[in-house]
Design an enzyme around this catalytic site. Structure first.
Site, PDB file in Angstrom:
ATOM      1  N   ASN A 192      72.753  -5.619   1.400  1.00  0.00           N
ATOM      2  CA  ASN A 192      72.152  -6.487   2.403  1.00  0.00           C
ATOM      3  C   ASN A 192      71.749  -5.611   3.586  1.00  0.00           C
ATOM      4  O   ASN A 192      72.595  -4.913   4.154  1.00  0.00           O
ATOM      5  CB  ASN A 192      73.154  -7.558   2.847  1.00  0.00           C
ATOM      6  CG  ASN A 192      73.531  -8.498   1.711  1.00  0.00           C
ATOM      7  OD1 ASN A 192      72.699  -8.860   0.884  1.00  0.00           O
ATOM      8  ND2 ASN A 192      74.799  -8.891   1.654  1.00  0.00           N
ATOM      9  N   HIS A 219      76.988  -0.413   2.890  1.00  0.00           N
ATOM     10  CA  HIS A 219      77.880  -0.609   1.747  1.00  0.00           C
ATOM     11  C   HIS A 219      77.105  -1.212   0.597  1.00  0.00           C
ATOM     12  O   HIS A 219      76.161  -1.982   0.795  1.00  0.00           O
ATOM     13  CB  HIS A 219      79.066  -1.506   2.114  1.00  0.00           C
ATOM     14  CG  HIS A 219      78.687  -2.783   2.792  1.00  0.00           C
ATOM     15  ND1 HIS A 219      78.314  -2.845   4.122  1.00  0.00           N
ATOM     16  CD2 HIS A 219      78.595  -4.049   2.320  1.00  0.00           C
ATOM     17  CE1 HIS A 219      78.030  -4.093   4.442  1.00  0.00           C
ATOM     18  NE2 HIS A 219      78.176  -4.847   3.362  1.00  0.00           N
ATOM     19  N   GLN A 237      73.496  -9.247   6.015  1.00  0.00           N
ATOM     20  CA  GLN A 237      74.444  -8.189   6.371  1.00  0.00           C
ATOM     21  C   GLN A 237      75.298  -8.644   7.548  1.00  0.00           C
ATOM     22  O   GLN A 237      74.777  -9.119   8.566  1.00  0.00           O
ATOM     23  CB  GLN A 237      73.702  -6.899   6.726  1.00  0.00           C
ATOM     24  CG  GLN A 237      74.652  -5.731   6.961  1.00  0.00           C
ATOM     25  CD  GLN A 237      73.948  -4.396   7.183  1.00  0.00           C
ATOM     26  OE1 GLN A 237      72.720  -4.339   7.277  1.00  0.00           O
ATOM     27  NE2 GLN A 237      74.725  -3.336   7.281  1.00  0.00           N
ATOM     28  N   SER A 238      76.609  -8.494   7.397  1.00  0.00           N
ATOM     29  CA  SER A 238      77.526  -8.874   8.474  1.00  0.00           C
ATOM     30  C   SER A 238      78.339  -7.694   8.986  1.00  0.00           C
ATOM     31  O   SER A 238      78.845  -7.739  10.102  1.00  0.00           O
ATOM     32  CB  SER A 238      78.464  -9.992   8.005  1.00  0.00           C
ATOM     33  OG  SER A 238      79.219  -9.574   6.882  1.00  0.00           O
ATOM     34  N   VAL A 239      78.488  -6.661   8.182  1.00  0.00           N
ATOM     35  CA  VAL A 239      79.209  -5.452   8.614  1.00  0.00           C
ATOM     36  C   VAL A 239      78.194  -4.307   8.640  1.00  0.00           C
ATOM     37  O   VAL A 239      77.609  -3.959   7.598  1.00  0.00           O
ATOM     38  CB  VAL A 239      80.382  -5.123   7.669  1.00  0.00           C
ATOM     39  CG1 VAL A 239      81.080  -3.843   8.131  1.00  0.00           C
ATOM     40  CG2 VAL A 239      81.383  -6.280   7.621  1.00  0.00           C
ATOM     41  N   ASP A 288      86.402  -6.656  -2.051  1.00  0.00           N
ATOM     42  CA  ASP A 288      85.910  -7.531  -0.986  1.00  0.00           C
ATOM     43  C   ASP A 288      86.972  -8.600  -0.688  1.00  0.00           C
ATOM     44  O   ASP A 288      87.588  -9.162  -1.603  1.00  0.00           O
ATOM     45  CB  ASP A 288      84.592  -8.187  -1.427  1.00  0.00           C
ATOM     46  CG  ASP A 288      83.857  -8.814  -0.271  1.00  0.00           C
ATOM     47  OD1 ASP A 288      82.767  -8.310   0.085  1.00  0.00           O
ATOM     48  OD2 ASP A 288      84.347  -9.830   0.282  1.00  0.00           O
ATOM     49  N   HIS A 318      77.554  -3.680  -2.562  1.00  0.00           N
ATOM     50  CA  HIS A 318      78.398  -4.650  -3.253  1.00  0.00           C
ATOM     51  C   HIS A 318      78.270  -4.371  -4.746  1.00  0.00           C
ATOM     52  O   HIS A 318      77.150  -4.315  -5.276  1.00  0.00           O
ATOM     53  CB  HIS A 318      77.907  -6.071  -2.999  1.00  0.00           C
ATOM     54  CG  HIS A 318      77.984  -6.536  -1.572  1.00  0.00           C
ATOM     55  ND1 HIS A 318      78.957  -7.412  -1.125  1.00  0.00           N
ATOM     56  CD2 HIS A 318      77.203  -6.268  -0.488  1.00  0.00           C
ATOM     57  CE1 HIS A 318      78.765  -7.666   0.165  1.00  0.00           C
ATOM     58  NE2 HIS A 318      77.700  -6.982   0.581  1.00  0.00           N
TER      59      HIS A 318
HETATM   60  P1  DGP Z   1      77.683  -7.873   4.139  1.00  0.00           P
HETATM   61  O1  DGP Z   1      77.588  -9.346   4.437  1.00  0.00           O
HETATM   62  O2  DGP Z   1      76.671  -7.378   3.104  1.00  0.00           O
HETATM   63  O3  DGP Z   1      77.673  -7.057   5.406  1.00  0.00           O
HETATM   64  O4  DGP Z   1      79.097  -7.682   3.434  1.00  0.00           O
HETATM   65  C1  DGP Z   1      80.282  -7.563   4.149  1.00  0.00           C
HETATM   66  C2  DGP Z   1      81.402  -7.869   3.208  1.00  0.00           C
HETATM   67  O5  DGP Z   1      82.595  -7.404   3.796  1.00  0.00           O
HETATM   68  C3  DGP Z   1      81.600  -9.361   2.929  1.00  0.00           C
HETATM   69  O6  DGP Z   1      81.359  -9.635   1.551  1.00  0.00           O
HETATM   70  C4  DGP Z   1      83.067  -9.627   3.277  1.00  0.00           C
HETATM   71  C5  DGP Z   1      83.649  -8.247   3.392  1.00  0.00           C
HETATM   72  N1  DGP Z   1      84.689  -8.130   4.385  1.00  0.00           N
HETATM   73  C6  DGP Z   1      84.610  -8.520   5.689  1.00  0.00           C
HETATM   74  N2  DGP Z   1      85.757  -8.232   6.318  1.00  0.00           N
HETATM   75  C7  DGP Z   1      86.558  -7.622   5.400  1.00  0.00           C
HETATM   76  C8  DGP Z   1      87.882  -7.084   5.463  1.00  0.00           C
HETATM   77  O7  DGP Z   1      88.551  -7.074   6.488  1.00  0.00           O
HETATM   78  N3  DGP Z   1      88.387  -6.567   4.305  1.00  0.00           N
HETATM   79  C9  DGP Z   1      87.655  -6.532   3.153  1.00  0.00           C
HETATM   80  N4  DGP Z   1      88.244  -6.010   2.074  1.00  0.00           N
HETATM   81  N5  DGP Z   1      86.410  -7.022   3.058  1.00  0.00           N
HETATM   82  C10 DGP Z   1      85.872  -7.565   4.177  1.00  0.00           C
END
Ligand code: DGP
Length: 114
Positions: free
Chosen positions: A87, A100, A94-96, A31, A102
């Site tokens: 999430n 996934h 959840q942001s992406v 992350d 964690h």
């Molecule tokens: P969530 O909030 O559950 O959707 O988790 C998304 C995660 O993705 C957050 O912990 C940060 C991570 N993340 C966002 N952008 C990037 C990226 O460009 N590279 C990596 N390695 N992680 C990222």
């Protein structure tokens, strides 16, 4: 065709990512904003926006992720104590929107989570 998700771009190598595991069905990378000494994101290659979008035909894939996650924790030296977090939805953090897990470990983890 839909725009590739951020995680598809990382899995494809179009965006740099610190990969720790990959197979035919999924891959894992660190992350960018780690919440603990170990914070790895385990991502299926198939784009499922969120867990609640998974269908009956995804059962094998979801099971595979659950089998792989402990192996990654073990390989990283945290096989005995780690936490998996999914999430589901923006209000749950959840942001992406590419499913996934964690994998978090390496510090005391409180319960209940915030
Ligand atoms: P969530 O909030 O559950 O959707 O988790 C998304 C995660 O993705 C957050 O912990 C940060 C991570 N993340 C966002 N952008 C990037 C990226 O460009 N590279 C990596 N390695 N992680 C990222």
């Amino acid at each position: 065709m839909a725009e590739p998700t951020l995680f598809e771009k990382i899995l494809a190598g179009d965006i740099p990512g610190d990969l720790v595991y990959e197979d035919a069905h999924c891959a894992a990378f660190r992350d960018i904003n780690p919440a603990a000494p170990l914070h790895v994101l385990l991502v299926p290659r198939k784009v499922i926006p969120k867990l609640s979008d998974a269908g009956d035909d995804d059962v094998d894939l979801l099971g595979h992720l659950m089998r792989v996650a402990p192996r990654i924790a073990e390989a990283e030296g945290y096989g005995d104590a780690f936490r998996l977090v999914v999430n589901n939805g923006a209000e749950a953090g959840q942001s992406v929107f590419h499913l996934h897990l964690h994998i978090i470990a390496g510090r005391p983890l409180k319960w209940p989570p915030g």
